[in-house]
Write an enzyme that holds these catalytic residues in place. Structure first.
Site, PDB file in Angstrom:
ATOM      1  N   GLY B 192      31.446  82.982 -26.102  1.00 57.95           N
ATOM      2  CA  GLY B 192      30.300  83.746 -26.595  1.00 57.95           C
ATOM      3  C   GLY B 192      30.594  85.220 -26.794  1.00 57.95           C
ATOM      4  CG  ASP B 193      31.527  87.835 -23.620  1.00 63.09           C
ATOM      5  OD1 ASP B 193      30.620  88.682 -23.675  1.00 63.09           O
ATOM      6  OD2 ASP B 193      31.696  87.091 -22.644  1.00 63.09           O
ATOM      7  N   PRO B 194      33.710  87.126 -27.524  1.00 62.19           N
ATOM      8  CG  PRO B 194      35.639  85.796 -27.621  1.00 62.19           C
ATOM      9  CD  PRO B 194      34.535  86.219 -26.702  1.00 62.19           C
ATOM     10  N   GLY B 197      31.165  89.761 -30.644  1.00 61.34           N
ATOM     11  CA  GLY B 197      31.817  91.032 -30.990  1.00 61.34           C
ATOM     12  C   GLY B 197      32.339  91.020 -32.412  1.00 61.34           C
TER      13      GLY B 197
END
Lengths: 457, 436
Positions: B192-194, B197
């Site tokens: 989910g993070d990259p 981003g």
């Protein structure tokens, strides 16, 4: 629910209106890149092989674990087994052969135009070169070298259009000893280091269900393409972008690589437990699975209150290290309560006490999720083969340039709200825009007929 | 501040004319600004001395924590954490306390010279400090403001928080991942993070481009969850058409067989092999059969069509595993690739850094961080022919560029900077650490 077509007269323009993209992609990674461009309002002309089109059209019911990206130039297994019977009339064949659609095709190719073209014919090449002259961006994900041998390599196209941005997405990149290696998602996930760290310690390494290496690479290609487009518009200088799916995977390893680099200690598989953490993973519950996430640290003792187990507030469990040392004990204390409660209730109990809980959402859960529907996230698109379906909407909410929060977002109103700046149209039928595109290039009716008769378009 | 592309200098970079004021922490926001910094954007990462980016780790961590060089936190552990140091290369690092009036004045000056402000605080945090988008536009009328809380800035869950592991679950990714017949499984990282981003980085560029044409900034509301759901769109559609939830199939595919990870010689060594076409299957069967494996494999009617291979997959996987078990993953992959069969080793940490392909492409870069020494990091995730991205300097120590940014960029006098230091508005030593 939102209106079906943001591109109707009077609707707001997309953020990238006026940008033209020549889309020579197929399967997953390239189409996700150009989907981001098309749904932001760029005119994306997807070139497809006459009769058959993008191979992903032909796979009726694509399960998430089916990866068909590869260096096999679009060949696909002809013996694919029958897919489950479809409800609601299913994905009907429309307008003749080769027009099958699949959920993957429909999703990845929203808001694009479809032009059929035989790239191996001289007239086909002539047409695609005319389009390259009129485009700011070309995106392709053929096997490395394929564009050059078609006469469409960057060195060739940049002579026709020096400001052109050409983005090439491939398995391993355009250079290097493994350049020509064939790969499906499973191979790329493995080569990129992500597979080794997913799964149980004493079981085989595991790939993700969704093709996240290909999708993530396509998404990063969108970032690189946008930067190159801006540079080209500022300087008149185009360029070639070489993006490898395996390298995308290596780029997001974060601490899984860093701890080895820094201390020589390899990251390992830890199943559903957080790495170096306890109470940080997926647990069974009454109606499915939940994410128990013991963060932020300071709020952990709250868990004792809503789980009604005083023992959980034990001072031994307050620190991350303390929880790690007593992981099994904590799990045993939580489990009866978890099994007695439902996922959304557990999620909210945690969140209401300041803990970042989650739950394992099914597709049904996602379609019904109150947060997504309140924000008007889904877009309804009516494709002739399926009837209206709810599509995931913008990955990023653009708001507007005058208001701090999008107007109407909470009411699900799309006019200038949640979907402001984005443009949604159903994926095209095979060759739906052939006539229009050729006319815009100056071909008259008889020329178009002749191209059709010869199977070039 | 640093201009590339001068005669004889390094090649130009694509985004040198854009300045990003980066208040984001952890991973999603920093990955967004990493991608922009990789391509030359001037990213000013702002942290609080009291609540710095928690990827820097605790002020006083236990020894033996392996994200520090040689598992030794050292005197300044917050400057020596690999988690942090892989995400902030080529960014300027400053500290500033927004709870103090002097800090707020500096912040407002920074906003006035920035094209983009990005934050991923809990929803409403900056507003509680008195800064709304409309308010910030007083300092920079065409500001692009990116706010990326977990669930976006509206809706009933807007104040909920989420970690990457939770986003994998709430986006449907975890539901479709796992061994066949078992429960859902998290990934080894937090996708989910990259993903968020990267989406945000592309959209920020599109917004900057539009600003160039219209002169207008924009408020960008990022729900990390919505960004993650965007990657499983096809499955959301398939479910509506068929009424069937995706199945967890381990490493197998519903459309092809074989398609799996197979054990190799040594401990926890694996190779992935898949045959997506009849031709690939025939080649694979000939190689294994020619090697004495699976008696008459290529002609065995149990594996003749893909339907047969899917039906008899357990037996087929057993035959392939028996063939791979005594062999090394790299040679197997090379041999199969020669015959056009998709195969690759399951790479581990040391393999990645020694892989000949990645080495030739410079996938990983060695960077000498003054508080760490030379170490390997993930590099620039793509190659651009005219404006190649590059690592310009290692991740900043806490407050490393205070003087450069406040002195050179804002033109503050040395005595004023010293005054801010004295008052604890800026500095290089943490005064607290709330790790989340």
């Amino acid at each position: 629910m939102t209106q079906k077509d943001q591109s109707t007269p009077g609707s707001l323009p997309g953020l990238l209106e006026g940008v033209r993209v020549l889309d020579l992609t197929h399967h997953i990674s390239g189409p996700y890149c150009t989907r981001l461009l098309s749904t932001l309002g760029a005119e994306v002309i997807k070139v497809e092989r006459p009769q058959t089109g993008d191979p992903i059209r032909g796979i009726g019911r694509i399960e998430p674990t089916t990866e068909v990206h590869g260096n096999d130039g679009g060949r696909r297994e002809t013996e694919i087994p029958p897919y489950p019977p479809l409800q609601r009339g299913g994905l009907a064949q429309v307008a003749g052969g080769g027009d099958a659609v699949s959920p993957w095709f429909l999703y990845l190719n929203s808001s694009k135009k479809s032009l059929t073209l035989d790239l191996k014919s001289a007239r086909g090449l002539e047409i695609v070169k005319k389009l390259a002259v009129k485009a700011q961006i070309v995106v392709e994900n053929f096997a490395p070298g394929a564009m050059d041998s078609l006469g469409l390599g960057y060195s060739q196209l940049s002579q026709l259009n020096p400001a052109l941005v050409m983005t090439s997405i491939s398995n391993y990149g355009q250079t290097g000893p493994h350049r020509d290696w064939k790969a499906l998602e499973i191979n790329l996930y493995a080569a990129g280091g992500l597979m080794n760290i997913t799964g149980e310690e004493d079981r085989p390494p595991l790939k993700e269900g969704a093709p996240l290496a290909q999708l993530g690479a396509g998404q990063n290609a969108f970032v690189a393409t946008m930067a190159a487009l801006m540079y080209a518009e500022e300087t008149g200088q185009g360029q070639h972008i070489d993006l490898s799916i395996a390298e995308y995977a290596t780029n997001i390893l974060e601490n899984a690589l860093m701890q080895y680099s820094y201390s020589g200690v390899e990251y390992s598989r830890v199943g559903n437990r957080g790495y170096g953490r306890a109470a940080w993973g997926i647990y069974p519950c009454g109606d499915g699975h939940v994410g128990i996430i013991s963060g932020p640290d300071t709020n952990w003792p709250e868990i004792a209150k809503f789980m009604e187990r005083e023992e959980l507030a034990d001072p031994r469990f307050v620190s991350r290290q303390g929880r790690l040392e007593n992981a099994d004990e904590i799990d045993a204390l939580m489990l009866p309560w978890l099994l007695d409660h439902d996922k959304v209730d557990i999620f909210k109990a945690g969140q209401d006490h300041g803990l970042g809980f989650a739950y394992v959402a099914t597709m049904q859960d996602i379609l019904e999720m109150e947060q997504l529907t309140a924000r008007g996230y889904f877009v309804e698109l009516d494709h002739p083969a399926t009837g209206p379906l709810k599509y995931p909407g913008p990955p990023i909410n653009l708001g507007s340039n005058t208001s701090p929060l999008m107007k109407g977002g909470s009411e699900g109103d799309s006019s200038g709200g949640q979907h402001h700046g984005w443009v949604y149209r159903p994926a095209p039928l095979l060759g739906e825009h052939t006539q229009q595109t050729l006319e815009e290039l100056g071909y008259d009716d008889s020329e178009v007929r002749s191209l059709r008769d010869r199977g070039i378009v | 501040m640093v201009q590339d592309g001068a005669t004889g200098g390094p090649p130009p970079q694509a985004l040198t004319r854009y300045r990003i004021l980066d208040l984001s922490r952890i991973w999603a926001g920093p990955y967004c600004t990493k991608l922009l910094a990789d391509m030359g954007a001037e990213v000013v990462k702002m942290e609080s001395l009291r609540v710095y980016d928690s990827h820097r780790g605790p002020v006083a961590p236990a020894r033996g924590v392996v994200s520090y060089p040689d598992a030794e936190p050292g005197d300044e552990p917050w400057n020596r954490n690999g988690w942090f140091n892989c995400l902030h290369m080529s960014k300027y690092g400053v500290t500033l306390e927004l709870t103090q009036d002097a800090g707020r004045r500096v912040f407002e000056q920074l906003v006035s010279i920035s094209d983009v402000l990005i934050e991923n605080f809990r929803q409403g945090s900056l507003e509680r400090l008195g800064y709304t988008y409309d308010g910030l536009r007083r300092f920079r009328p065409d500001l692009i403001y990116v706010s990326m809380p977990a669930f976006g800035n509206t809706g009933p869950w807007k104040e909920y928080l989420a970690y990457g592991i939770g986003q994998e679950q709430l986006s449907g990714m975890a539901h479709m991942t796992g061994y066949a017949g078992d429960g859902p499984m998290k990934s080894g990282i937090n996708h989910g993070d990259p993903i968020t981003g990267s989406h945000a980085a592309g959209v920020v560029l599109a917004a900057l481009r539009q600003r160039r044409r219209t002169g207008q900034g924009r408020y960008i509301d990022v729900s990390q969850q919505e960004s993650a759901v965007s990657l499983i769109g096809a499955d959301v559609l398939a479910y509506q058409v068929t009424g069937q939830e995706p199945q967890r199939r381990g490493n197998r595919s519903p459309g092809f067989a074989p398609h799996n990870a197979y054990p190799c010689a040594g401990e926890d060594r694996w190779v992935t092999i898949a045959a997506a076409t009849g031709e690939q299957w025939q080649s694979l069967a000939n190689i294994i059969g020619g090697d004495g494996g699976g008696d008459g494999l290529a002609d065995n009617p149990k594996f003749a069509t893909v339907g047969d291979r899917l039906e008899n997959q357990d037996e087929l996987d057993g035959i392939i595993a028996a063939w791979t078990r005594g062999k090394e993953p790299y040679p197997i992959s090379q041999e199969l690739q020669k015959s056009g069969i998709p195969a690759s080793p399951v790479l581990r940490g040391p393999d990645l850094l020694q892989d000949p392909h990645f080495a030739e492409r410079g996938t990983f870069v060695e960077v000498d961080h003054p508080k760490v020494g030379p170490k390997w990091y993930p590099g620039i995730p793509w190659k651009m022919s005219v404006t190649p991205g590059r690592v310009r300097w290692p991740s900043p120590s806490l407050g490393e560029h205070n003087r450069q940014v406040y002195g050179q960029l804002l033109g503050m006098a040395e005595k004023d900077i010293a005054g801010l230091e004295r008052d604890g508005v800026i500095g290089v030593k943490p005064t607290g650490s709330r790790i989340i």
